[in-house]
Every structure is written in structure tokens, then in C-alpha cells.
Design an enzyme around this catalytic site. Sequence first.
Site, PDB file in Angstrom:
ATOM      1  N   GLU A 113      -9.385  -1.674   5.553  1.00 44.20           N
ATOM      2  CA  GLU A 113      -9.833  -1.604   6.850  1.00 44.20           C
ATOM      3  C   GLU A 113     -11.036  -2.440   7.144  1.00 44.20           C
ATOM      4  O   GLU A 113     -11.750  -2.997   6.239  1.00 44.20           O
ATOM      5  CB  GLU A 113     -10.342   0.102   6.980  1.00 44.20           C
ATOM      6  CG  GLU A 113      -9.198   1.031   6.776  1.00 44.20           C
ATOM      7  CD  GLU A 113      -8.237   1.191   7.944  1.00 44.20           C
ATOM      8  OE1 GLU A 113      -8.221   0.242   8.668  1.00 44.20           O
ATOM      9  OE2 GLU A 113      -7.802   2.319   8.187  1.00 44.20           O
ATOM     10  N   ASN A 125      -6.804  -2.464  14.541  1.00 47.57           N
ATOM     11  CA  ASN A 125      -8.212  -3.003  14.289  1.00 47.57           C
ATOM     12  C   ASN A 125      -8.136  -3.930  13.141  1.00 47.57           C
ATOM     13  O   ASN A 125      -9.413  -4.249  12.710  1.00 47.57           O
ATOM     14  CB  ASN A 125      -9.059  -1.482  13.654  1.00 47.57           C
ATOM     15  CG  ASN A 125      -8.385  -1.241  12.170  1.00 47.57           C
ATOM     16  OD1 ASN A 125      -7.374  -1.825  11.718  1.00 47.57           O
ATOM     17  ND2 ASN A 125      -8.679  -0.131  11.599  1.00 47.57           N
ATOM     18  N   HIS A 162      -6.769  -4.399  10.478  1.00 49.10           N
ATOM     19  CA  HIS A 162      -6.427  -4.249   9.050  1.00 49.10           C
ATOM     20  C   HIS A 162      -5.107  -5.123   8.610  1.00 49.10           C
ATOM     21  O   HIS A 162      -4.324  -5.207   9.126  1.00 49.10           O
ATOM     22  CB  HIS A 162      -6.638  -2.780   8.750  1.00 49.10           C
ATOM     23  CG  HIS A 162      -5.327  -1.861   8.965  1.00 49.10           C
ATOM     24  ND1 HIS A 162      -5.477  -0.643   9.107  1.00 49.10           N
ATOM     25  CD2 HIS A 162      -3.986  -2.318   8.869  1.00 49.10           C
ATOM     26  CE1 HIS A 162      -4.261  -0.076   9.534  1.00 49.10           C
ATOM     27  NE2 HIS A 162      -3.275  -1.076   9.481  1.00 49.10           N
ATOM     28  N   ASP A 210       0.868  -1.229  -0.021  1.00 52.10           N
ATOM     29  CA  ASP A 210       0.068  -0.087   0.149  1.00 52.10           C
ATOM     30  C   ASP A 210       0.893   1.436   0.080  1.00 52.10           C
ATOM     31  O   ASP A 210       2.094   1.329   0.186  1.00 52.10           O
ATOM     32  CB  ASP A 210      -1.142   0.076   1.102  1.00 52.10           C
ATOM     33  CG  ASP A 210      -0.396  -0.498   2.416  1.00 52.10           C
ATOM     34  OD1 ASP A 210       1.010  -0.365   2.675  1.00 52.10           O
ATOM     35  OD2 ASP A 210      -1.083  -0.768   3.582  1.00 52.10           O
TER      36      ASP A 210
HETATM   37  C1  F6R Z   1       1.763  -1.034   5.935  1.00 50.58           C
HETATM   38  C2  F6R Z   1       0.537  -1.861   6.012  1.00 50.58           C
HETATM   39  C3  F6R Z   1      -0.311  -1.890   7.451  1.00 50.58           C
HETATM   40  C4  F6R Z   1       0.636  -1.902   8.766  1.00 50.58           C
HETATM   41  C5  F6R Z   1      -0.082  -2.001   9.881  1.00 50.58           C
HETATM   42  C6  F6R Z   1       0.669  -2.453  11.130  1.00 50.58           C
HETATM   43  O1  F6R Z   1       2.168  -1.243   4.679  1.00 50.58           O
HETATM   44  O2  F6R Z   1       0.085  -2.589   5.255  1.00 50.58           O
HETATM   45  O3  F6R Z   1      -1.054  -2.978   7.358  1.00 50.58           O
HETATM   46  O4  F6R Z   1       1.288  -3.297   8.450  1.00 50.58           O
HETATM   47  O5  F6R Z   1      -0.767  -0.765   9.980  1.00 50.58           O
HETATM   48  O6  F6R Z   1       1.602  -1.029  11.156  1.00 50.58           O
HETATM   49  P1  F6R Z   1       2.702  -0.965  12.218  1.00 50.58           P
HETATM   50  O7  F6R Z   1       3.854  -2.056  11.955  1.00 50.58           O
HETATM   51  O8  F6R Z   1       3.394   0.250  11.986  1.00 50.58           O
HETATM   52  O9  F6R Z   1       2.280  -1.472  13.717  1.00 50.58           O
END
Ligand code: F6R
Length: 239
Positions: A141, A134, A136, A66
Site C-alpha cells: 500500500e 491507489n 499499490h 499476495d
Molecule cells: C492482487 C494484487 C493487487 C491487484 C490490484 C488490482 O494479487 O496484487 O495488487 O493487482 O488490487 O486489482 P484488480 O485487478 O481486481 O483491479
Amino acid sequence: MKVIVVKDYEEMSQKAFEIMASVLDAKEDAVIGLATGTTPIGLYSKMIEDCKKGRSYAKVKTANLDEYYGIDPTNEQSYVSFMKAKLFDHIDIEQNNTHIELSNAKDAQAECDRYTALLEKMPRDIQVLGIGSNGHVGFNEPNTPFGSDTHVVELTESTIKDNSRLFNSIDEVPTKALTMGIKQVMQAKKIILLANGKNKAKAIRDAVKGKVDPICPASILQLHPDVTFIVDEDAASLL
Ligand code: F6R
């Protein structure tokens, strides 16, 4: 689904690296799906060490999950900048072999369609995932339909709040992103999902033990034939 509980972040990164290395050992031109965020940084450091010790990444291809939308790719907060700083600039990968959605594409939907088509042409041997508090994965989301392709996302308040720790103020966090859909995530042949810290415990419980339901996007992984969760004791504390 396999769940490996490890002591801490270091052990999580090491275990993830061992799985990544086994994929690269088997195929020097592997296609690897990558994530940004704090979680995989330890894994990327180990891949950098691996390259310094002699493995060439010149034939490896990457596709990131993403990217924020509405900022310039050169902005240090963009995910392409993150990937350069944390991995690409330190290994011998060819820039042309690295792929990510374009954060300043004029037509966001056309950019998503281009990315979906690109992923069709380069099936991933392994996909690295983190998980949002959450539930995701990528920026899919809660309540994203499981059949979704790469799409434009309005980030939820909880994600904006979680990610604001990396910005000067919460107002600077982009409110939109482009993300691989759940469909593209599930197309990877092998998936590793990494999680550490207490704030991920509920998401991990819902993903591993909850009903397969779009309210927790990561729960779809229960249906993937080759997925390994590597979670530290804190993230595993509600299992
Ligand atoms: C980032 C992504 C998100 C993160 C998630 C956890 O490319 O796809 O799904 O993996 O938000 O983020 P961190 O690792 O910063 O806790």
C-alpha cells in the site's frame, strides 16, 4: 519502462499473453509470478487455451504476489481458491509447483519470512502485476518502504472498498494480507503490469510520469530494467 496502450481489455490480455508465451517458449520450466484480481483473468483464460492447444505447463513454477490473511485457504475468497478456479485447475501444472502465502498460518511473520526465502531460491523469469487505484502493487500500500520484504499488511480503506465488490458485504473483506515486498517484486527479471478502466488512470499516471515515491508504490517500477505497462485507453487517459 515501455508503455503499450491498447484499445480494450481483450487487446490488453492478448498482448500480455504474447509476452508470457515468449517467456514460456524460451524456457519450459520458467518461474512465473502471478497476480489475482479482475485484471489478469483474461490473460489466464488465454493461458488455459494455450494449454488446451498443446503447451505443457507441467514444468512451470508459479509464485503469487499476495494472499488474504485470517481466512481458510479453502474459503472461495482466498487467493489460492481464485488461482485454482481461474487457472491452475484448467492446466496441467503440478500443484506442488504453485506457491502462495498461507492464509491461515499461525505465525504470520514466520510465514512471510518463509516466502521471502522461497523466492530467493526461485528467481522469477516474469512477474505479472495489476495495480490498485491507489497505486499499490501486490498489497504494498502507499508509503510501504521500497526495501520491504514479504510482510503482513493492514489493508487500507480504499483497498477494502475496491475489493468489497467481490464479497457479499464490505464487513466480509479481510482486513489483513500477506504480500511479497517491493523488493521481491523488483527481483523479477521481467515485469508486465496490466491495467484497464478509468479508475486506474490516476495510478497509471503517477506510476509512469510521477516522482519515484513510496506514496505511489508502482512508481518504483520506473527503476526496473525490463518492465512493460500494458494499459487500455481508459487507464492511459491521463498520460
Ligand atoms: C492482487 C494484487 C493487487 C491487484 C490490484 C488490482 O494479487 O496484487 O495488487 O493487482 O488490487 O486489482 P484488480 O485487478 O481486481 O483491479
